[in-house]
Design an enzyme around this catalytic site. Structure first.
Site, PDB file in Angstrom:
ATOM      1  N   ASP A  49      10.571 -24.281  91.775  1.00  0.00           N
ATOM      2  CA  ASP A  49       9.918 -22.973  91.678  1.00  0.00           C
ATOM      3  C   ASP A  49      10.911 -21.891  92.091  1.00  0.00           C
ATOM      4  O   ASP A  49      11.628 -22.042  93.088  1.00  0.00           O
ATOM      5  CB  ASP A  49       8.681 -22.975  92.595  1.00  0.00           C
ATOM      6  CG  ASP A  49       7.757 -21.801  92.340  1.00  0.00           C
ATOM      7  OD1 ASP A  49       8.231 -20.639  92.389  1.00  0.00           O
ATOM      8  OD2 ASP A  49       6.566 -22.026  92.109  1.00  0.00           O
ATOM      9  N   HIS A  96       1.681 -27.615  91.509  1.00  0.00           N
ATOM     10  CA  HIS A  96       2.647 -27.311  92.569  1.00  0.00           C
ATOM     11  C   HIS A  96       2.761 -28.518  93.497  1.00  0.00           C
ATOM     12  O   HIS A  96       1.748 -29.049  93.952  1.00  0.00           O
ATOM     13  CB  HIS A  96       2.161 -26.134  93.424  1.00  0.00           C
ATOM     14  CG  HIS A  96       2.046 -24.826  92.717  1.00  0.00           C
ATOM     15  ND1 HIS A  96       2.996 -23.833  92.844  1.00  0.00           N
ATOM     16  CD2 HIS A  96       1.091 -24.326  91.896  1.00  0.00           C
ATOM     17  CE1 HIS A  96       2.616 -22.769  92.135  1.00  0.00           C
ATOM     18  NE2 HIS A  96       1.461 -23.044  91.551  1.00  0.00           N
ATOM     19  N   ASN A 143      -3.640 -24.147  90.461  1.00  0.00           N
ATOM     20  CA  ASN A 143      -4.496 -22.974  90.286  1.00  0.00           C
ATOM     21  C   ASN A 143      -4.990 -22.857  88.847  1.00  0.00           C
ATOM     22  O   ASN A 143      -4.218 -23.042  87.906  1.00  0.00           O
ATOM     23  CB  ASN A 143      -3.706 -21.708  90.649  1.00  0.00           C
ATOM     24  CG  ASN A 143      -3.221 -21.717  92.081  1.00  0.00           C
ATOM     25  OD1 ASN A 143      -3.899 -22.238  92.970  1.00  0.00           O
ATOM     26  ND2 ASN A 143      -2.049 -21.162  92.335  1.00  0.00           N
ATOM     27  N   GLN A 179      -3.872 -18.149  89.520  1.00  0.00           N
ATOM     28  CA  GLN A 179      -2.965 -18.584  88.452  1.00  0.00           C
ATOM     29  C   GLN A 179      -2.289 -17.375  87.824  1.00  0.00           C
ATOM     30  O   GLN A 179      -2.959 -16.433  87.397  1.00  0.00           O
ATOM     31  CB  GLN A 179      -3.728 -19.378  87.374  1.00  0.00           C
ATOM     32  CG  GLN A 179      -2.802 -19.987  86.329  1.00  0.00           C
ATOM     33  CD  GLN A 179      -3.540 -20.813  85.272  1.00  0.00           C
ATOM     34  OE1 GLN A 179      -4.772 -20.827  85.220  1.00  0.00           O
ATOM     35  NE2 GLN A 179      -2.781 -21.488  84.428  1.00  0.00           N
ATOM     36  N   HIS A 193       0.232 -26.132  85.469  1.00  0.00           N
ATOM     37  CA  HIS A 193       1.316 -26.639  86.316  1.00  0.00           C
ATOM     38  C   HIS A 193       0.748 -27.079  87.648  1.00  0.00           C
ATOM     39  O   HIS A 193      -0.192 -26.484  88.161  1.00  0.00           O
ATOM     40  CB  HIS A 193       2.415 -25.593  86.520  1.00  0.00           C
ATOM     41  CG  HIS A 193       1.913 -24.244  86.946  1.00  0.00           C
ATOM     42  ND1 HIS A 193       1.333 -23.352  86.074  1.00  0.00           N
ATOM     43  CD2 HIS A 193       1.877 -23.652  88.156  1.00  0.00           C
ATOM     44  CE1 HIS A 193       0.985 -22.258  86.723  1.00  0.00           C
ATOM     45  NE2 HIS A 193       1.287 -22.417  87.990  1.00  0.00           N
TER      46      HIS A 193
HETATM   47  P1  AMP Z   1       0.656 -19.943  89.773  1.00  0.00           P
HETATM   48  O1  AMP Z   1       0.423 -18.758  90.659  1.00  0.00           O
HETATM   49  O2  AMP Z   1      -0.086 -21.177  90.199  1.00  0.00           O
HETATM   50  O3  AMP Z   1       0.426 -19.612  88.303  1.00  0.00           O
HETATM   51  O4  AMP Z   1       2.165 -20.316  89.955  1.00  0.00           O
HETATM   52  C1  AMP Z   1       3.202 -19.807  89.177  1.00  0.00           C
HETATM   53  C2  AMP Z   1       4.473 -20.212  89.877  1.00  0.00           C
HETATM   54  O5  AMP Z   1       5.520 -20.180  88.935  1.00  0.00           O
HETATM   55  C3  AMP Z   1       4.871 -19.299  91.022  1.00  0.00           C
HETATM   56  O6  AMP Z   1       5.018 -20.091  92.197  1.00  0.00           O
HETATM   57  C4  AMP Z   1       6.202 -18.695  90.566  1.00  0.00           C
HETATM   58  O7  AMP Z   1       7.108 -18.553  91.620  1.00  0.00           O
HETATM   59  C5  AMP Z   1       6.686 -19.713  89.564  1.00  0.00           C
HETATM   60  N1  AMP Z   1       7.516 -19.226  88.481  1.00  0.00           N
HETATM   61  C6  AMP Z   1       7.257 -18.187  87.640  1.00  0.00           C
HETATM   62  N2  AMP Z   1       8.219 -18.086  86.707  1.00  0.00           N
HETATM   63  C7  AMP Z   1       9.092 -19.099  86.943  1.00  0.00           C
HETATM   64  C8  AMP Z   1      10.301 -19.535  86.324  1.00  0.00           C
HETATM   65  N3  AMP Z   1      10.814 -18.900  85.268  1.00  0.00           N
HETATM   66  N4  AMP Z   1      10.926 -20.618  86.855  1.00  0.00           N
HETATM   67  C9  AMP Z   1      10.424 -21.251  87.924  1.00  0.00           C
HETATM   68  N5  AMP Z   1       9.303 -20.893  88.548  1.00  0.00           N
HETATM   69  C10 AMP Z   1       8.646 -19.825  88.079  1.00  0.00           C
END
Ligand code: AMP
Ligand code: ZN
Length: 135
Positions: free
Chosen positions: A32, A103, A88, A95, A101
């Site tokens: 992440d 975590h 999420n 989300q 995805h």
């Molecule tokens: P969520 O809030 O569950 O949708 O989580 C999205 C996650 O994706 C967050 O923890 C971000 O830090 C991560 N994220 C967003 N864009 C990228 C990316 N290009 N590469 C890696 N992680 C990302």
């Protein structure tokens, strides 16, 4: 199937580079970019599904075995002492990227993070009402 303009589709399928810690036919697990803790990993299916509701059952069944592999890696290589799995669904639930995805968040002593929710204290009748709706 990939979805145009979905960044996680592009990352999962290798069109955009990522820090990949694990990959197989169906999934890519990446670091992440905004980690909660050191080693915070996201498990992305290669086929697009917006969230758990859209995720096909056969793919869903393969997610936890991948999480176990990543969890073992984080424990062995980074020495985490605990681990949270967080997933999420929907903006209301936090989300921000609308491609499923999971975590995998390693936990360490004094890592500055918290447990996700605050417990409440409903009485038995309230719990029974919920149960009646769900059964
Ligand atoms: P969520 O809030 O569950 O949708 O989580 C999205 C996650 O994706 C967050 O923890 C971000 O830090 C991560 N994220 C967003 N864009 C990228 C990316 N290009 N590469 C890696 N992680 C990302
Ligand atoms: Zn996607």
């Amino acid at each position: 199937m990939k979805q145009d303009n979905c960044i996680f589709c592009k990352i999962a399928n290798g069109e955009i580079p990522s820090r990949t810690v694990y990959e197989d036919e169906d999934f890519r697990a990446i670091l992440d970019l905004g980690p909660a803790t050191k080693g915070h990993t996201l498990i992305l299916p290669k086929d697009h599904a917006a969230d758990l509701y859209e995720l096909p059952e056969d793919v869903a069944a393969k997610v936890l075995p991948v999480a176990k592999k990543v969890a073992a890696l984080l424990k062995e290589k980074l020495g985490c002492q605990g681990l949270n799995l967080v997933q999420n669904n929907g903006e209301l639930a936090g989300q921000t990227v609308m491609h499923f995805h999971l975590h995998v968040i390693p936990r360490y002593e004094n890592d500055g993070q918290k447990i996700l929710w605050n417990p409440t204290q409903p009485d038995g009748a309230e719990l029974d009402e919920v149960l009646a709706k769900l059964r």
